[in-house]
Scaffold this active site. Structure first.
Site, short mmCIF file in Angstrom:
data_model
loop_
_atom_site.label_atom_id
_atom_site.label_comp_id
_atom_site.label_asym_id
_atom_site.label_seq_id
_atom_site.Cartn_x
_atom_site.Cartn_y
_atom_site.Cartn_z
N ASP A 139 0.84 -1.20 0.00
CA ASP A 139 0.00 0.00 0.00
C ASP A 139 0.87 1.25 0.00
OD1 ASP A 139 -2.26 1.57 0.10
OD2 ASP A 139 -3.20 0.42 1.71
N GLU A 157 3.10 5.32 -3.59
CA GLU A 157 3.37 6.57 -4.34
C GLU A 157 4.63 7.27 -3.82
OE1 GLU A 157 0.12 6.84 -2.32
OE2 GLU A 157 -0.16 5.13 -3.60
N ASP A 196 -7.93 4.34 -3.51
CA ASP A 196 -9.11 4.49 -2.65
C ASP A 196 -10.20 5.29 -3.36
OD1 ASP A 196 -7.60 3.17 -0.77
OD2 ASP A 196 -7.00 4.98 0.30
#
Length: 816
Positions: free
Chosen positions: A402, A405, A475
């Protein structure tokens, strides 16, 4: 006479001057563009792909690409100079011309047809101070035709199929994954090899890239003749796609989050009791404990009291487990304490901001969580050492990486001055995902070849396909508008050459549907309809994974057997499993033949210009046209404001007085589907036969979305199973769709190791001759441990004809 001699001498000297402005190298040329004060180097990698490197005059730049792993080669390029001094490079497929006066490159096919031209560049290099280093902002513009389609750039949430008439800053984010690459309906692609924030512009004047930091202009031109050909060139340059484990193509259940070991194991037990197919359970965050222990890569939460027993229990039910890991660490963790003294942690504000759980974050108790320097080999070693000891050695099957980025909140310019192993964070920020994902892949491969790497991750950058990663769209909000955007997002991401993509089925932030308490969205018809349609779409994505916040996602909360919503969800999963032989064989086509799962319609129907800008249908593999139901048919579409990154956590869940009404989900509805021209089509459900090139009104029900099969297709149907390898493929149905000749290769291997790389796999070629109505099942090629020596194939055609034959690995002909 003397004047004539002088004139000829001057012409000769002029031509000589032109010829001295460039030199040939082993792989191309080097030239100086005096008018523009920069140097150009062209490196050929093969007859279809080349690199263009431009540097300020007299400067030498040594740059090793993060994405491109191929090396330039002697490609038999013929180099000459034209009468006006242009340098002309010819391969079997391309003519590439460099204008030595203005520095522009022109790309044409071997027959002279122009593909792409550079615009004359008057702003190639603008001085820029990057954390004290003198460098440049770099720019290159191109002239593209108004009529051509341009695609790619990664996964954007703009809802556009074509990436035209837009200006977009390409920066990695929660719900957008960027790679500065586009490809054209003309059959070429351009990869701008820069990792800083980059602006893509497409308008009537230019199609361009401009990056905030760059020591040089560095891009690759690739010609493939088709979208598949471009993708093949991308993979040759940046890496091929390894096979994912067979089980990873089964259904995966997740949510934010299972809060105990007993709950996680209990979900698998419940699915097995209900007979809902399932191959993987995914454990989200905070199994490590509090936020100060963020991503400890260790089970310090007392509710996960025996992680080895948990994993063994899941394996005992013939399921697999994937677990959440992050790119950041809390200050109380062992990895943090190993990384910090070595200067391998960033000082940027990241998730979670508070050490105390809850929303909004309580900044009086800052978490102290910091992102690690994934650009550093030493940091990647430390990361894996803790992951290996803390989790992998327990038997974990896959990784959910997760925030790759990574998350970066309230950023300041000074944040990007931080010096990573590869330079300032500003200069390499977009490449963070490929570095951290690649670190886990490389280390696991070095650890063992008995378990294939499978990484679910929130961000991607070109080249990441070589690391066993499947990128999801972040998300995203639970709304019909956002659902529609996932189709174009996934298709454009796939067109960059990275084939594994998925989304949170049902959307992530579903709190707005909770109108009667914390779990009421499961009983809210508006959310039920959206969730069903999203799950049905997921059945035709490379990964089928249900996940989200605010409301449970397990199917048993949505009804019971015999009720329309529950049945529709389960039917979608069973349809997925029935297509497993087709899906896994397509995975081999992706890995072995550089193909793509989710195929924008223009890829297969380039001569039908209507397909060029269709973003609500696509091909799944080369046989099945998927038309997801993207608009509510039974309930109103709930209007929602677009949330910014992480705003969804702040949604207020309260009863707004909206009643949960009764909806009759049994009524049929209809929608329009476009069938591309150039072939004929079969309705997957009814076997009705249609001509291509028409808009067709079709009937839908809650448990079925429109699916069509291209004439000439061969689709194997697998057994009814609860998990992918429950039953051997010893009695497959082979559906043949007449109307054109066709081929298919049935692929099988051991399922979850890398023995296939050494040839441990089988291929069974199948060929349909439409004239003679004959299916030829060719001799099996290859072998592997545990393969079937004999099986039955039941060959069926849409008119109801069927024949069952015994296949023992030798050529069999079936006349229908």
């Amino acid at each position: 006479m003397r004047k004539r001699v002088l004139f000829l001498a001057l012409c000769f000297m002029s031509a000589f001057a032109w010829s001295q402005k460039y030199s040939q190298t082993e792989t191309g040329i080097k030239a100086s563009i005096s008018d523009k004060q920069y140097d150009v180097e062209v490196q050929w990698f093969n007859p279809n792909s080349l690199r263009v490197l431009k540097t300020p005059a007299g400067k030498t730049v040594e740059k090793n690409s993060i994405s491109v792993i191929a090396k330039p080669e002697k490609s038999g390029i013929k180099i000459s100079t034209s009468d006006n001094g242009d340098i002309v490079m010819k391969s079997n497929s391309l003519i590439v011309t460099l204008n030595q006066k203005n520095g522009t490159m022109t790309y044409a096919k071997a027959d002279g047809t122009i593909l792409l031209k550079e615009l004359e560049n008057n702003k190639a290099f603008t001085p820029f101070n990057d954390a004290g280093k003198s460098t440049y902002t770099v720019y290159q513009g191109f002239q593209t035709d108004k009529e051509e389609g341009l695609y790619g750039l990664g996964q954007l949430q703009n809802g556009q199929m074509m990436q035209r008439n837009m200006t977009k800053e390409l920066i990695q984010g929660n719900i957008e994954d960027v790679s500065p690459i586009f490809q054209s309906t003309k059959g070429y692609g351009v990869f701008w090899d820069n990792y800083s924030a980059t602006t893509y512009t497409d308008n009537e004047k230019e199609t361009s890239f401009s990056s905030i930091v760059g020591d040089c202009i560095d891009y690759y031109f690739m010609y493939g003749g088709s979208a598949d050909g471009v993708i093949a060139q991308i993979r040759e340059l940046t890496g091929e796609v390894p096979m994912m484990p067979l089980w990873s193509y089964g259904f995966m259940q997740s949510k934010e989050r299972y809060k105990s070991q007993d709950e996680t194991v209990g979900i698998v037990k419940k699915y097995r009791e209900l007979g809902i197919p399932l191959d993987c359970i995914i454990q989200d965050w905070q199994y490590w404990g509090n936020n100060y222990l963020w991503n400890a890569m260790d089970f310090q939460n007392p509710l996960f009291y025996n992680p080895k027993e948990m994993i063994d229990s899941i394996h005992g039910m013939n399921a697999h487990m994937m677990i959440s890991i992050w790119s950041s660490f809390g200050p109380a963790t062992k990895p943090y304490r190993a990384l910090d003294p070595k200067g391998l942690l960033f000082n940027i504000e990241t998730w979670p901001q508070s050490g105390i759980e809850g929303w909004p974050p309580n900044m009086e108790y800052p978490s102290g969580v910091r992102v690690y320097d994934a650009y550093s080999p030493e940091a990647r070693d430390i990361y894996w050492n803790h992951l290996n000891k803390g989790i992998f050695q327990l038997g974990m099957d896959g990784w959910w990486m997760d925030s790759t980025e990574p998350d970066h909140f309230n950023w300041k310019d000074s944040d990007f001055d931080h010096q990573t192993y590869l330079g300032s964070y500003r200069s390499v920020r977009n490449a963070y995902p490929i570095m951290t994902v690649g670190g886990v892949y490389d280390h696991q491969r070095a650890e063992t070849s008995d378990k294939r790497v499978i990484i679910l991750t929130r961000s991607g950058f070109l080249g990441q396909q070589r690391y066993g990663s499947n990128v999801w769209s972040g998300d995203v909000q639970s709304s019909w508008d956002m659902f529609r955007k996932q189709i174009t997002a996934g298709l454009n991401f796939s067109l960059t050459g990275m084939p594994h993509w998925n989304s949170d089925l049902g959307g992530f932030f579903a709190g707005s549907y909770n109108t009667n308490g914390s779990t009421s969205a499961t009983k809210n018809p508006m959310y039920q309809e959206l969730y069903v349609r999203w799950v049905q779409f997921g059945a035709f994505c490379p990964m089928m994974r249900s996940h989200g916040a605010d409301t449970p996602r397990e199917f048993f909360w949505y009804g019971k057997a015999g009720e329309p919503v529950y049945d529709a969800l389960v039917d979608a999963v069973k349809l997925r499993y029935s297509l497993m032989p087709y899906l896994y064989s397509t995975a081999w086509d992706v890995s072995h033949n550089q193909s793509t799962f989710m195929r924008a319609l223009f890829m297969d129907f380039i001569n039908d210009k209507k397909t060029w800008n269709i973003g609500n249908e696509y091909m799944f593999g080369k046989a099945i046209l998927v038309a997801p139901v993207l608009h509510a048919q039974y309930t109103p579409e709930q209007k929602q404001d677009l949330l910014k990154e992480n705003e969804g956590w702040g949604q207020v869940k309260k009863d707004n007085g909206t009643a949960i009404w009764s909806v009759d989900f049994t009524q049929p509805k209809d929608m329009e589907v476009y069938l591309p021209s150039g072939c004929k089509w079969y309705d997957y459900w009814t076997n009705e036969y249609y001509e291509g090139g028409q808009n067709l009104k079709v009937t839908t029900t809650l448990n079925k979305i429109p699916l069509f099969v291209r004439a000439g297709s061969i689709i194997p149907i697998g057994p009814d199973v609860q998990y992918t390898n429950e039953k051997k493929w010893d009695n497959l149905i082979i559906n043949v769709y007449p109307g054109a000749d066709g081929t298919f290769t049935l692929y099988e291997d051991e399922g979850d190791n890398y023995n296939y790389e050494s040839g441990a796999y089988t291929e069974i070629p199948m060929t349909w001759n439409d004239t003679s109505h004959t299916l030829t099942i060719g001799s099996k090629k290859g072998s592997y441990n545990g393969m079937l020596s004999e099986r039955k194939f039941t060959v069926r055609t849409p008119n109801g004809n069927e024949k069952t034959i015994t296949y023992k690995g030798k050529k069999v002909t079936v006349k229908m």
